[in-house]
Design a protein around this motif. Structure first.
Motif, PDB file in Angstrom:
ATOM      1  N   TYR A 186      40.751 -16.065  10.976  1.00 20.27           N
ATOM      2  CA  TYR A 186      41.787 -15.481  11.838  1.00 20.27           C
ATOM      3  C   TYR A 186      43.106 -16.189  11.570  1.00 20.27           C
ATOM      4  O   TYR A 186      43.231 -17.394  11.769  1.00 20.27           O
ATOM      5  N   GLU A 187      44.063 -15.423  11.114  1.00 17.71           N
ATOM      6  CA  GLU A 187      45.371 -15.983  10.783  1.00 17.71           C
ATOM      7  C   GLU A 187      46.351 -15.899  11.948  1.00 17.71           C
ATOM      8  O   GLU A 187      47.471 -16.371  11.856  1.00 17.71           O
TER       9      GLU A 187
ATOM     10  N   VAL B 175      48.561 -13.640  14.990  1.00 15.33           N
ATOM     11  CA  VAL B 175      49.478 -12.509  14.956  1.00 15.33           C
ATOM     12  C   VAL B 175      50.716 -12.891  14.171  1.00 15.33           C
ATOM     13  O   VAL B 175      50.927 -14.049  13.831  1.00 15.33           O
ATOM     14  N   GLN B 176      51.555 -11.917  13.932  1.00 17.20           N
ATOM     15  CA  GLN B 176      52.780 -12.198  13.200  1.00 17.20           C
ATOM     16  C   GLN B 176      53.674 -13.112  14.035  1.00 17.20           C
ATOM     17  O   GLN B 176      53.663 -13.088  15.256  1.00 17.20           O
ATOM     18  N   ALA B 177      54.475 -13.862  13.376  1.00 20.26           N
ATOM     19  CA  ALA B 177      55.382 -14.774  14.070  1.00 20.26           C
ATOM     20  C   ALA B 177      56.412 -13.967  14.855  1.00 20.26           C
ATOM     21  O   ALA B 177      56.960 -12.997  14.342  1.00 20.26           O
ATOM     22  N   PRO B 178      56.662 -14.322  16.116  1.00 20.94           N
ATOM     23  CA  PRO B 178      57.616 -13.563  16.914  1.00 20.94           C
ATOM     24  C   PRO B 178      59.046 -13.755  16.410  1.00 20.94           C
ATOM     25  O   PRO B 178      59.433 -14.852  16.018  1.00 20.94           O
ATOM     26  N   VAL B 179      59.788 -12.672  16.407  1.00 18.09           N
ATOM     27  CA  VAL B 179      61.189 -12.722  16.014  1.00 18.09           C
ATOM     28  C   VAL B 179      61.992 -12.306  17.239  1.00 18.09           C
ATOM     29  O   VAL B 179      61.889 -11.178  17.703  1.00 18.09           O
TER      30      VAL B 179
END
Length: 122
Positions: free
Chosen positions: A25-26, A28-32
């Protein structure tokens, strides 16, 4: 017969073991975001304490009325309509009938008399 059951169970367990391999498990995408965490928390606190936040617009009562036409023009139009001859008669009132207005509009008569300066008959 027992041997076939044992072989079938062994085959299923091998398949299950091969299928149980999970991926890493990587996350979620990094929040922007252009807003920092403190500003987001402050905005959330304001929104949570706002009055009537879960009430739909129509259930709060009537919206303020904004007039589109002047009161005088609406009043003049209402008087003209109320004074119109044969206002409640339509061509479907009687069989094979036609509406022919024979009476002058009383509001128009009063306005003409006021413009000419003559007293109007009541």
């Amino acid at each position: 017969m027992k041997t076939s059951h044992i072989l079938a169970a062994a085959a299923l367990s091998v398949l299950a073991a091969a299928g149980a391999h999970a991926e890493n498990y990587e996350g979620v995408q990094a929040p922007v975001s252009a807003v920092n965490r403190a500003d987001v928390e402050a905005e959330a606190a304001r929104a949570a304490s706002a009055p009537n936040q879960n009430v739909v617009r129509g259930s709060r009562g009537a919206e303020p009325f904004k007039a589109v036409a002047s009161s005088e023009s609406v009043y003049a139009q209402a008087v003209a309509t109320a004074s119109a001859p044969d206002q409640n008669v339509s061509s479907g009132s009687r069989v094979n009938s036609r509406v022919i207005s024979t009476m002058p509009n009383r509001a128009d008569t009063l306005q003409q008399a006021q413009k000419q300066g003559a007293p109007a008959a009541k």
